[in-house]
Design a protein around this motif. Structure first.
Motif: not given
Length: 266
Positions: A2-9, A11-19, A43-52
């Motif tokens: 779901e798109w909401l799931q994509i956005v939430v996950l 956001a959680v990765q993007g924020l909590t990786e660095f805060l 999807f976990d790998v994709a989120l890490h790629v985004g943060s990196l």
């Protein structure tokens, strides 16, 4: 997905990786508060790629200088401040790699409880507040030496305890050895690059051993959203700590940790 799931996950990765607030503490709530299925390794790998990607773009100038200085030393040139910073990042990354490899089974088996996460949020949050208020100095990431680097490096290994926060504990240690808030944050962000590469690499290796259908649109969306949110997070975090210091994050950690303990154990 779901798109909401994509956005939430994302956001959680993007924020909590660095805060300095702990990603594990927040990610544990996603399956508890929703009915979503596990997002999967891809999807976990994709989120890490985004943060990196975000942190490398934000610090592209520093990374270019570090690589240039390091190559110069390897070619017989003198050790300048950029090459030394590259060496410090390498040295500070080694402890978490070695200790993480040795203790990964123990940590994943025995230390994933919400009680440990809650206690870690509160305890290490208060330690961050103490370091920020009483110990911070004026040193930059270019002025520290071997002793300070080893202290920060071994502190990162504490982030293997869920709820600690890698960025939080590395900033705490940097403040404790006399670095300024901004320098502590910058050094923590630069230290995240090899850590994210290693973590993402391990997940990618697991993914290769578990072939599955890949939803490329979801992966692309997750990568882009995670990257944009992480970039903004880095930028505004550096702005906030100049004006307000680390205390807002300390208060948040204590309240969140107390809520987790109450919600899951009372």
């Amino acid at each position: 997905m779901e798109w909401l799931q994509i956005v939430v996950l994302a956001a959680v990765q993007g924020l909590t990786e660095f805060l300095p607030v702990s990603s594990s503490a927040h990610l544990i709530l996603v399956p508890v508060l929703t009915t979503w299925e596990d997002q999967g390794l891809a999807f976990d790998v994709a989120l890490h790629v985004g943060s990196l990607t975000a942190v490398m773009i934000y610090f592209r100038k520093e990374i270019k200088q570090i690589v240039s200085g390091s190559l110069g030393v390897l070619s017989g040139g003198e050790m300048n401040r950029d090459a030394r910073l590259g060496l410090w990042i390498t040295v500070a990354t080694l402890p978490v790699c070695v200790i993480g490899f040795l203790l990964q089974d123990i940590i994943s088996t025995y230390m994933r409880s919400t009680l440990i996460i809650g206690i870690s949020l509160i305890g290490f949050g208060l330690l961050l507040g103490y370091a920020d208020y009483f110990k911070r100095g004026t040193q930059t990431e270019y002025q520290i030496g071997w002793k300070e680097v080893l202290i920060i490096g071994f502190s990162q290994a504490l982030a293997l305890i869920p709820g600690t926060s890698r960025s939080g504990i590395s900033m705490t240690a940097a403040l404790m050895v006399g670095m300024s808030r901004e320098a502590a944050a910058r050094f923590s962000f630069l230290l995240s690059i090899p850590v994210i590469i290693l973590a993402g690499g391990l997940e990618a290796m697991k993914l290769l051993r578990q072939p599955q259908a890949i939803d490329w649109l979801s992966l692309l969306a997750g990568t882009l959203l995670s990257g944009v949110i992480a970039y903004l997070c880095i930028h505004y975090f550096l702005v906030v700590i100049k004006k307000m210091g680390m205390q807002p994050f300390v208060i948040y950690r204590v309240l969140f940790g107390a809520w987790l303990i109450w919600f899951f154990h009372f």
